[in-house]
Motif scaffolding. Structure first.
Motif, PDB file in Angstrom:
ATOM      1  N   VAL A 107       0.833  -1.201   0.000  1.00 45.73           N
ATOM      2  CA  VAL A 107       0.000   0.000   0.000  1.00 45.73           C
ATOM      3  C   VAL A 107       0.873   1.259   0.000  1.00 45.73           C
ATOM      4  CG1 VAL A 107      -1.707   1.320   1.329  1.00 45.73           C
ATOM      5  CG2 VAL A 107      -1.964  -1.146   1.069  1.00 45.73           C
ATOM      6  N   ASP A 108       2.076   1.167   0.571  1.00 38.73           N
ATOM      7  CA  ASP A 108       2.988   2.311   0.561  1.00 38.73           C
ATOM      8  C   ASP A 108       3.311   2.759  -0.854  1.00 38.73           C
ATOM      9  OD1 ASP A 108       3.071   2.284   3.321  1.00 38.73           O
ATOM     10  OD2 ASP A 108       4.912   1.098   3.431  1.00 38.73           O
ATOM     11  N   ALA A 109       3.319   1.804  -1.792  1.00 38.09           N
ATOM     12  CA  ALA A 109       3.588   2.160  -3.190  1.00 38.09           C
ATOM     13  C   ALA A 109       2.490   3.068  -3.725  1.00 38.09           C
ATOM     14  CB  ALA A 109       3.692   0.895  -4.049  1.00 38.09           C
ATOM     15  N   PHE A 110       1.239   2.782  -3.359  1.00 36.47           N
ATOM     16  CA  PHE A 110       0.127   3.617  -3.801  1.00 36.47           C
ATOM     17  C   PHE A 110       0.237   5.022  -3.212  1.00 36.47           C
ATOM     18  CE2 PHE A 110      -2.653  -0.443  -3.977  1.00 36.47           C
ATOM     19  CZ  PHE A 110      -2.114  -0.772  -5.207  1.00 36.47           C
ATOM     20  N   GLN A 116       2.875   6.762  -2.134  1.00 42.56           N
ATOM     21  CA  GLN A 116       3.926   7.571  -2.740  1.00 42.56           C
ATOM     22  C   GLN A 116       3.634   7.864  -4.208  1.00 42.56           C
ATOM     23  OE1 GLN A 116       6.712   9.121  -1.488  1.00 42.56           O
ATOM     24  NE2 GLN A 116       5.777   8.642   0.480  1.00 42.56           N
ATOM     25  N   ALA A 117       3.032   6.905  -4.904  1.00 39.98           N
ATOM     26  CA  ALA A 117       2.662   7.125  -6.304  1.00 39.98           C
ATOM     27  C   ALA A 117       1.622   8.238  -6.409  1.00 39.98           C
ATOM     28  CB  ALA A 117       2.127   5.831  -6.913  1.00 39.98           C
ATOM     29  N   ARG A 118       0.660   8.226  -5.503  1.00 40.85           N
ATOM     30  CA  ARG A 118      -0.365   9.280  -5.480  1.00 40.85           C
ATOM     31  C   ARG A 118       0.261  10.649  -5.268  1.00 40.85           C
ATOM     32  NH1 ARG A 118      -2.807   8.709  -0.181  1.00 40.85           N
ATOM     33  NH2 ARG A 118      -0.906   9.843   0.314  1.00 40.85           N
ATOM     34  N   ASP A 119       1.172  10.748  -4.279  1.00 40.55           N
ATOM     35  CA  ASP A 119       1.807  12.026  -3.979  1.00 40.55           C
ATOM     36  C   ASP A 119       2.678  12.502  -5.133  1.00 40.55           C
ATOM     37  OD1 ASP A 119       0.563  11.892  -1.545  1.00 40.55           O
ATOM     38  OD2 ASP A 119       2.350  11.299  -0.417  1.00 40.55           O
ATOM     39  N   ALA A 120       3.409  11.562  -5.762  1.00 39.24           N
ATOM     40  CA  ALA A 120       4.264  11.931  -6.895  1.00 39.24           C
ATOM     41  C   ALA A 120       3.419  12.417  -8.059  1.00 39.24           C
ATOM     42  CB  ALA A 120       5.124  10.744  -7.317  1.00 39.24           C
ATOM     43  N   ALA A 121       2.281  11.751  -8.289  1.00 41.20           N
ATOM     44  CA  ALA A 121       1.387  12.184  -9.370  1.00 41.20           C
ATOM     45  C   ALA A 121       0.838  13.577  -9.096  1.00 41.20           C
ATOM     46  CB  ALA A 121       0.240  11.182  -9.532  1.00 41.20           C
ATOM     47  N   TRP A 122       0.435  13.825  -7.866  1.00 41.30           N
ATOM     48  CA  TRP A 122      -0.147  15.128  -7.492  1.00 41.30           C
ATOM     49  C   TRP A 122       0.867  16.255  -7.638  1.00 41.30           C
ATOM     50  CZ3 TRP A 122      -4.694  16.792  -7.704  1.00 41.30           C
ATOM     51  CH2 TRP A 122      -5.163  17.884  -6.950  1.00 41.30           C
ATOM     52  N   GLN A 129       5.851  -5.664   8.326  1.00 44.25           N
ATOM     53  CA  GLN A 129       4.460  -5.287   8.553  1.00 44.25           C
ATOM     54  C   GLN A 129       4.369  -4.386   9.785  1.00 44.25           C
ATOM     55  OE1 GLN A 129       1.733  -6.175   6.793  1.00 44.25           O
ATOM     56  NE2 GLN A 129       2.307  -7.971   5.590  1.00 44.25           N
ATOM     57  N   ARG A 130       3.271  -3.676   9.922  1.00 45.80           N
ATOM     58  CA  ARG A 130       3.130  -2.713  11.018  1.00 45.80           C
ATOM     59  C   ARG A 130       3.226  -3.363  12.396  1.00 45.80           C
ATOM     60  NH1 ARG A 130      -1.686   1.457   9.145  1.00 45.80           N
ATOM     61  NH2 ARG A 130      -0.483   2.534   7.520  1.00 45.80           N
ATOM     62  N   TYR A 131       2.796  -4.613  12.507  1.00 47.48           N
ATOM     63  CA  TYR A 131       2.751  -5.238  13.824  1.00 47.48           C
ATOM     64  C   TYR A 131       4.112  -5.744  14.293  1.00 47.48           C
ATOM     65  CZ  TYR A 131       2.323  -9.403  10.814  1.00 47.48           C
ATOM     66  OH  TYR A 131       2.514 -10.362   9.858  1.00 47.48           O
ATOM     67  N   THR A 132       5.149  -5.706  13.436  1.00 51.47           N
ATOM     68  CA  THR A 132       6.444  -6.279  13.831  1.00 51.47           C
ATOM     69  C   THR A 132       7.027  -5.609  15.070  1.00 51.47           C
ATOM     70  OG1 THR A 132       7.533  -4.826  12.226  1.00 51.47           O
ATOM     71  CG2 THR A 132       7.048  -7.061  11.514  1.00 51.47           C
ATOM     72  N   SER A 133       6.819  -4.291  15.191  1.00 53.49           N
ATOM     73  CA  SER A 133       7.367  -3.578  16.351  1.00 53.49           C
ATOM     74  C   SER A 133       6.461  -3.693  17.574  1.00 53.49           C
ATOM     75  CB  SER A 133       7.591  -2.097  16.000  1.00 53.49           C
ATOM     76  OG  SER A 133       6.364  -1.492  15.644  1.00 53.49           O
ATOM     77  N   LEU A 181      10.498  -3.357   2.812  1.00 56.29           N
ATOM     78  CA  LEU A 181      10.603  -3.374   1.354  1.00 56.29           C
ATOM     79  C   LEU A 181      10.465  -1.961   0.779  1.00 56.29           C
ATOM     80  CD1 LEU A 181       8.594  -6.611   0.548  1.00 56.29           C
ATOM     81  CD2 LEU A 181      11.044  -6.311   0.815  1.00 56.29           C
ATOM     82  N   PRO A 182      11.127  -1.673  -0.344  1.00 61.56           N
ATOM     83  CA  PRO A 182      11.181  -0.302  -0.879  1.00 61.56           C
ATOM     84  C   PRO A 182       9.985   0.038  -1.759  1.00 61.56           C
ATOM     85  CG  PRO A 182      12.575  -1.716  -2.201  1.00 61.56           C
ATOM     86  CD  PRO A 182      12.003  -2.596  -1.100  1.00 61.56           C
TER      87      PRO A 182
END
Length: 335
Positions: free
Chosen positions: A81-84, A86-92, A283-287, A298-299
């Motif tokens: 979901v992080d890809a979406f 950053q992609a959204r922000d880059a598009a904007w 994942q978010r729960y790892t910490s 993952l990048p």
């Protein structure tokens, strides 16, 4: 003191020399009726001069360009979901909208969506999936003249198609090297499905790290699962109840690591004092686990941004981008 009167659409219409209906259409960003750019600009300038508050953003004007993401299945929460985001922000930032379509692994539906996109001002198309995987690009080869890139998917038969991928091999390599640096000598690996390229690449990175360190890869320390919690639970019990149990376990996903944690708890084996555990995906729960889980972030965010910027900049050269993630070292591997 007399209260300042509220500016109405009728006030704007009188000042701009147009009808109240025209003002309403423009200020509500309606595209149902074609209006000249000159009329739109005159109404908006008049509204600004009079102090009208609800003026549409310039990004919302007619003819907005877009970049479409066609994704093979939408995750609930997943690092992808992080890809979406950053992609959204880059598009904007490039005055472009990002639209997302879930085509559910139905190539016919995906091509139908692309046909619809051809009728709009679509700058580019990103073909994506939440799990790094090989796809059959052949159905998409000649289906559109809109620039198309691949994100988290690939087809080795089409090296000219721009592709943006995480480096599963390098990520597994750095996890295993970290475990070795922490003193581990017998490192087990619980993998996902054998048929998945992601599983194979992580296994290869794990083996390469052992080989470089002069450690033997014991086949009994590699157990294949189907990514399920109960499977990783069973695999962990099998490993720890063997005659030569491992002193570290590299799990091919954080979900697999959860099953591993449960099995070690049931066996009353302490992490990391008796066995170290590392996951994959961050994942978010790892910490939030006890102890906190070491994993690889993952990048996806960077890859999503790069895919959009490639399309917005009008690049036409083939590019194959693979990026290594960031090792997030936490308590589960710190003795």
């Amino acid at each position: 003191m007399k209260k300042k009167e509220k500016i109405t659409m009728n006030d704007i219409a009188r000042e701009a020399g147009v009808s109240q209906a025209t003002v309403s259409l423009i200020l509500n960003n309606s595209q149902s009726i074609k209006l000249s750019d000159e009329t739109r600009q005159r109404v908006i300038s008049t509204a600004q001069k009079l102090g009208y508050k609800k003026i549409p953003s310039p990004h919302q004007m007619e003819g907005q360009e877009e970049i479409a993401v066609l994704v093979n299945g939408m995750p609930g929460y997943d690092p992808f979901v992080d890809a979406f985001n950053q992609a959204r922000d880059a598009a904007w930032r490039n005055s472009t909208l990002l639209t997302i379509y879930d085509y559910g692994n139905d190539d016919e539906l995906a091509i139908h969506i692309i046909r619809q996109l051809e009728q709009r001002r679509c700058t580019g198309i990103i073909l994506a999936a939440p799990i790094t995987s090989a796809i059959n690009f052949a159905p998409f080869e000649n289906c559109t003249r809109i620039p198309l890139v691949l994100l988290n998917v690939y087809d080795r038969n089409y090296p000219m198609v721009p592709t943006f991928l995480p480096n599963d091999y390098a990520n597994a390599l750095q996890i295993t090297r970290h475990l070795i640096a922490q003193g581990a000598k017998r490192i087990a690996h619980i993998t996902g499905d054998r048929w998945m390229d992601a599983s194979q690449h992580r296994l290869e990175g794990y083996k390469a790290a052992l080989s470089t360190a002069g450690l033997t890869c014991d086949p009994e320390l590699v157990i294949h699962t189907n990514w399920q919690l109960n499977e990783s639970y069973r695999a962990t019990c099998q490993l720890m109840q063997s005659s030569q149990p491992p002193d570290a376990i590299f799990c091919s996903s954080d979900w697999i690591a959860l099953g591993c944690y449960q099995a070690l708890a049931s066996l009353q084996i302490n992490i990391p004092q008796e066995v170290m555990v590392a996951g994959y995906d961050d994942q978010r729960y790892t910490s939030q686990l006890t102890p906190e889980l070491t994993s690889v972030q993952l990048p996806y965010a960077e890859l999503g941004r790069l895919a959009v910027e490639y399309l917005c900049e009008g690049e036409d050269a083939a590019t194959q981008v693979t990026m290594t993630g960031k090792l997030m070292v936490r308590q589960s591997t710190q003795r």
